[in-house]
Design a protein around this motif. Structure first.
Motif, PDB file in Angstrom:
ATOM      1  N   GLU A  55       0.929  -1.158   0.126  1.00 32.46           N
ATOM      2  CA  GLU A  55      -0.052   0.070   0.036  1.00 32.46           C
ATOM      3  C   GLU A  55       0.956   1.039   0.006  1.00 32.46           C
ATOM      4  O   GLU A  55       1.899   1.172   0.492  1.00 32.46           O
ATOM      5  CB  GLU A  55      -0.978  -0.015   1.359  1.00 32.46           C
ATOM      6  CG  GLU A  55      -2.002  -1.017   1.385  1.00 32.46           C
ATOM      7  CD  GLU A  55      -2.914  -1.042   0.576  1.00 32.46           C
ATOM      8  OE1 GLU A  55      -3.239  -0.056  -0.285  1.00 32.46           O
ATOM      9  OE2 GLU A  55      -3.477  -2.323   0.042  1.00 32.46           O
ATOM     10  N   LEU A  56       0.540   2.295  -0.563  1.00 31.90           N
ATOM     11  CA  LEU A  56       1.053   3.747  -0.658  1.00 31.90           C
ATOM     12  C   LEU A  56       0.537   4.253   0.414  1.00 31.90           C
ATOM     13  O   LEU A  56      -0.533   4.595   0.491  1.00 31.90           O
ATOM     14  CB  LEU A  56       0.922   4.361  -1.912  1.00 31.90           C
ATOM     15  CG  LEU A  56       1.490   3.524  -3.131  1.00 31.90           C
ATOM     16  CD1 LEU A  56       1.344   4.453  -4.324  1.00 31.90           C
ATOM     17  CD2 LEU A  56       2.967   3.352  -3.073  1.00 31.90           C
ATOM     18  N   VAL A  57       1.428   4.790   1.450  1.00 32.27           N
ATOM     19  CA  VAL A  57       1.052   5.843   2.518  1.00 32.27           C
ATOM     20  C   VAL A  57       2.001   7.130   2.584  1.00 32.27           C
ATOM     21  O   VAL A  57       3.195   7.228   1.698  1.00 32.27           O
ATOM     22  CB  VAL A  57       1.409   5.111   4.102  1.00 32.27           C
ATOM     23  CG1 VAL A  57       0.367   3.749   4.058  1.00 32.27           C
ATOM     24  CG2 VAL A  57       2.861   4.588   4.051  1.00 32.27           C
ATOM     25  N   ALA A  58       1.322   8.034   3.023  1.00 33.30           N
ATOM     26  CA  ALA A  58       2.023   9.413   3.086  1.00 33.30           C
ATOM     27  C   ALA A  58       3.014   9.495   4.254  1.00 33.30           C
ATOM     28  O   ALA A  58       2.592   9.365   5.456  1.00 33.30           O
ATOM     29  CB  ALA A  58       0.920  10.500   3.306  1.00 33.30           C
ATOM     30  N   ASP A  63      11.691   5.342   7.591  1.00 31.95           N
ATOM     31  CA  ASP A  63      11.348   4.692   8.838  1.00 31.95           C
ATOM     32  C   ASP A  63      10.395   5.540   9.442  1.00 31.95           C
ATOM     33  O   ASP A  63      10.154   6.603   9.382  1.00 31.95           O
ATOM     34  CB  ASP A  63      12.786   4.312   9.780  1.00 31.95           C
ATOM     35  CG  ASP A  63      13.234   5.719  10.131  1.00 31.95           C
ATOM     36  OD1 ASP A  63      12.674   6.515  10.852  1.00 31.95           O
ATOM     37  OD2 ASP A  63      14.466   5.977   9.758  1.00 31.95           O
ATOM     38  N   ILE A  64       9.660   4.848  10.640  1.00 37.43           N
ATOM     39  CA  ILE A  64       8.702   5.591  11.468  1.00 37.43           C
ATOM     40  C   ILE A  64       9.359   6.052  12.657  1.00 37.43           C
ATOM     41  O   ILE A  64       8.365   6.695  13.412  1.00 37.43           O
ATOM     42  CB  ILE A  64       7.389   4.654  11.629  1.00 37.43           C
ATOM     43  CG1 ILE A  64       8.011   3.353  12.474  1.00 37.43           C
ATOM     44  CG2 ILE A  64       6.959   4.123  10.369  1.00 37.43           C
ATOM     45  CD1 ILE A  64       7.165   2.358  13.058  1.00 37.43           C
ATOM     46  N   ASP A  65      10.454   6.128  12.783  1.00 31.98           N
ATOM     47  CA  ASP A  65      10.925   6.517  14.150  1.00 31.98           C
ATOM     48  C   ASP A  65      10.582   8.004  14.387  1.00 31.98           C
ATOM     49  O   ASP A  65      10.113   8.456  15.668  1.00 31.98           O
ATOM     50  CB  ASP A  65      12.441   6.372  14.310  1.00 31.98           C
ATOM     51  CG  ASP A  65      12.769   4.789  13.834  1.00 31.98           C
ATOM     52  OD1 ASP A  65      12.140   4.219  13.226  1.00 31.98           O
ATOM     53  OD2 ASP A  65      14.046   4.556  14.295  1.00 31.98           O
ATOM     54  N   ARG A  66      10.708   8.905  13.601  1.00 32.47           N
ATOM     55  CA  ARG A  66      10.565  10.243  13.737  1.00 32.47           C
ATOM     56  C   ARG A  66       9.288  10.614  14.253  1.00 32.47           C
ATOM     57  O   ARG A  66       8.951  11.548  14.935  1.00 32.47           O
ATOM     58  CB  ARG A  66      11.576  11.111  12.837  1.00 32.47           C
ATOM     59  CG  ARG A  66      11.247  12.646  12.993  1.00 32.47           C
ATOM     60  CD  ARG A  66      11.961  13.525  11.884  1.00 32.47           C
ATOM     61  NE  ARG A  66      11.564  12.928  10.774  1.00 32.47           N
ATOM     62  CZ  ARG A  66      10.479  13.633   9.906  1.00 32.47           C
ATOM     63  NH1 ARG A  66       9.989  14.871  10.534  1.00 32.47           N
ATOM     64  NH2 ARG A  66      10.016  13.513   8.959  1.00 32.47           N
ATOM     65  N   THR A  67       8.473  10.117  13.324  1.00 38.96           N
ATOM     66  CA  THR A  67       7.120  10.714  13.341  1.00 38.96           C
ATOM     67  C   THR A  67       5.995   9.808  13.636  1.00 38.96           C
ATOM     68  O   THR A  67       4.819  10.002  13.426  1.00 38.96           O
ATOM     69  CB  THR A  67       6.621  11.230  11.707  1.00 38.96           C
ATOM     70  OG1 THR A  67       6.659   9.649  10.883  1.00 38.96           O
ATOM     71  CG2 THR A  67       7.465  12.192  11.293  1.00 38.96           C
ATOM     72  N   THR A  68       6.062   8.707  14.490  1.00 39.05           N
ATOM     73  CA  THR A  68       4.968   7.788  14.922  1.00 39.05           C
ATOM     74  C   THR A  68       5.551   7.297  16.659  1.00 39.05           C
ATOM     75  O   THR A  68       6.866   7.748  16.890  1.00 39.05           O
ATOM     76  CB  THR A  68       5.003   6.584  14.400  1.00 39.05           C
ATOM     77  OG1 THR A  68       5.791   5.681  14.650  1.00 39.05           O
ATOM     78  CG2 THR A  68       4.560   6.661  12.921  1.00 39.05           C
ATOM     79  N   MET A  85      -0.744   2.899  14.553  1.00 38.90           N
ATOM     80  CA  MET A  85       0.539   3.956  15.369  1.00 38.90           C
ATOM     81  C   MET A  85      -0.120   5.411  15.531  1.00 38.90           C
ATOM     82  O   MET A  85      -0.881   5.881  14.703  1.00 38.90           O
ATOM     83  CB  MET A  85       1.666   3.885  14.510  1.00 38.90           C
ATOM     84  CG  MET A  85       2.500   2.415  14.444  1.00 38.90           C
ATOM     85  SD  MET A  85       3.695   2.418  13.207  1.00 38.90           S
ATOM     86  CE  MET A  85       3.917   0.611  13.252  1.00 38.90           C
ATOM     87  N   ASP A  86       0.557   6.043  16.474  1.00 40.79           N
ATOM     88  CA  ASP A  86       0.257   7.370  16.655  1.00 40.79           C
ATOM     89  C   ASP A  86       1.281   8.314  15.951  1.00 40.79           C
ATOM     90  O   ASP A  86       2.286   8.410  16.188  1.00 40.79           O
ATOM     91  CB  ASP A  86       0.145   7.726  18.353  1.00 40.79           C
ATOM     92  CG  ASP A  86       0.161   9.239  18.594  1.00 40.79           C
ATOM     93  OD1 ASP A  86       0.159  10.002  17.532  1.00 40.79           O
ATOM     94  OD2 ASP A  86      -0.091   9.337  19.957  1.00 40.79           O
ATOM     95  N   LYS A 107      -3.525   9.375  12.599  1.00 40.22           N
ATOM     96  CA  LYS A 107      -3.075   8.204  11.935  1.00 40.22           C
ATOM     97  C   LYS A 107      -2.454   8.473  10.593  1.00 40.22           C
ATOM     98  O   LYS A 107      -2.566   9.679  10.237  1.00 40.22           O
ATOM     99  CB  LYS A 107      -4.418   7.303  11.486  1.00 40.22           C
ATOM    100  CG  LYS A 107      -5.162   7.008  12.624  1.00 40.22           C
ATOM    101  CD  LYS A 107      -4.707   5.904  13.467  1.00 40.22           C
ATOM    102  CE  LYS A 107      -5.384   5.700  14.728  1.00 40.22           C
ATOM    103  NZ  LYS A 107      -4.330   5.409  15.861  1.00 40.22           N
ATOM    104  N   ILE A 108      -1.538   7.650  10.027  1.00 40.96           N
ATOM    105  CA  ILE A 108      -0.810   7.682   8.802  1.00 40.96           C
ATOM    106  C   ILE A 108      -1.864   7.593   7.610  1.00 40.96           C
ATOM    107  O   ILE A 108      -2.762   6.387   7.721  1.00 40.96           O
ATOM    108  CB  ILE A 108       0.200   6.541   8.633  1.00 40.96           C
ATOM    109  CG1 ILE A 108       1.394   6.875   9.698  1.00 40.96           C
ATOM    110  CG2 ILE A 108       0.884   6.573   7.424  1.00 40.96           C
ATOM    111  CD1 ILE A 108       2.062   5.541   9.837  1.00 40.96           C
ATOM    112  N   PRO A 109      -2.064   8.490   6.789  1.00 44.88           N
ATOM    113  CA  PRO A 109      -2.945   8.438   5.822  1.00 44.88           C
ATOM    114  C   PRO A 109      -2.560   7.460   4.653  1.00 44.88           C
ATOM    115  O   PRO A 109      -1.303   7.714   4.105  1.00 44.88           O
ATOM    116  CB  PRO A 109      -3.755   9.725   5.234  1.00 44.88           C
ATOM    117  CG  PRO A 109      -2.361  10.477   5.646  1.00 44.88           C
ATOM    118  CD  PRO A 109      -1.607   9.762   6.792  1.00 44.88           C
ATOM    119  N   THR A 110      -3.323   6.649   3.771  1.00 47.74           N
ATOM    120  CA  THR A 110      -2.913   6.037   2.694  1.00 47.74           C
ATOM    121  C   THR A 110      -3.192   7.401   1.597  1.00 47.74           C
ATOM    122  O   THR A 110      -4.062   8.120   1.798  1.00 47.74           O
ATOM    123  CB  THR A 110      -3.841   4.697   2.294  1.00 47.74           C
ATOM    124  OG1 THR A 110      -5.281   5.279   2.087  1.00 47.74           O
ATOM    125  CG2 THR A 110      -3.700   3.544   3.417  1.00 47.74           C
TER     126      THR A 110
END
Ligand code: G3P
Ligand code: CA
Length: 266
Positions: A55-58, A63-68, A85-86, A107-110
């Motif tokens: 899936e494509l996510v924005a 990595d998700i370290d900084r923003t989740t 994730m938050d 949430k992270i949007p697709t």
């Protein structure tokens, strides 16, 4: 400057909400994109990453370290896992002056969710990130754009695709020759460009995107004379916005689209 002209006209100066209005809200959330629109941005900028299940996510970083609130690579999680994730609370800690209760737990949007939410009246400036890590990205992007009937575009410039990867842009150009493409260029010192580079770019790109720190008046003149658009990233101070506009850039990526709207008198 005439605002009824196409967004990609050389006579327009476009306001690109970089990762949304990311100075005011957590980047790449629907809230940040909404604020971008409200603050007068012409474009919502979306960086794309691909999940484990394709899936494509924005998301800007690989990595998700900084923003989740979790750690790891985007491509090692399924969409379902990423959705748990938050993606908002980090911003409140980083930017206490702009923090809001409502940002907690965003949430992270697709990409599809962004298109669902903003529809075909919005303009999207989409970046293909890390295409080497996730080979199917360009195909997935084109499939989704077609699914949402965003290509062929109703309005010229409604969709712009950008990448540092020339290969990805060429792949898109081959399949969708009418899609406007912006080649991102990474300079580490004052930017210079040759006639040959300019003519190679013109074969597939509508313009280039360059870090404003390395821009100079003569480079901008060379690019504009070659009939290429020039979009500068990422410019957050009005003084610098004004200087770049005077030098002839045709667009600016900013975390503060409200400031750029004020500079442009909108
Ligand atoms: O896409 C233009 C600019 O956003 C490139 O830098 O790292 O913010 O995606 P980055
Ligand atoms: Ca970007």
């Amino acid at each position: 400057k005439n605002s009824s002209e196409s967004l990609l006209s050389v006579n327009r100066m476009i306001n690109i909400a970089h990762r949304g209005a990311s100075g005011h809200a957590p980047e790449h959330t629907i809230k940040a994109y909404e604020l971008g629109e409200k603050m007068g941005a012409d474009y919502i900028e979306i960086d794309l990453q691909m999940t484990k299940d394709g899936e494509l996510v924005a998301m800007h970083d690989a990595d998700i370290d900084r923003t989740t609130d979790k750690t790891g690579f985007v491509h090692s999680f399924t969409l379902k896992e990423l959705k748990e994730m938050d993606a908002g609370s980090w911003f409140n800690l980083e930017s206490p002056g702009a923090a809001q209760e409502a940002y907690k737990g965003l949430k992270i949007p697709t990409l599809q969710e962004v298109f669902e939410h903003f529809g075909s009246d919005a303009n999207y400036y989409i970046e293909i990130k890390q295409p080497d890590e996730s080979p199917g990205m360009t195909a997935a992007l084109i499939r989704i754009l077609k699914e949402y009937q965003l290509i062929p575009a109703e309005r010229e410039g409604a969709i712009v695709i950008q990448s540092f990867s020339k290969e990805s842009l060429l792949e898109i150009h081959q399949q969708e020759p009418d899609l406007p493409l912006i080649q991102l260029l990474s300079y580490k010192q004052p930017a210079q460009i040759t006639e040959r580079e300019l003519s190679e770019l013109r074969e597939y790109a509508t313009g280039i995107g360059v870090n404003y720190l390395y821009l100079n008046e003569s480079f901008i003149k060379d690019v504009r004379e070659a009939d290429l658009l020039l979009h500068a990233y990422t410019v957050n101070e009005k003084r610098e916005m004004n200087a770049l506009i005077n030098w002839g850039v045709t667009g600016i990526f900013t975390n503060y689209p409200d400031r750029l709207s004020e500079v442009l008198g909108k």
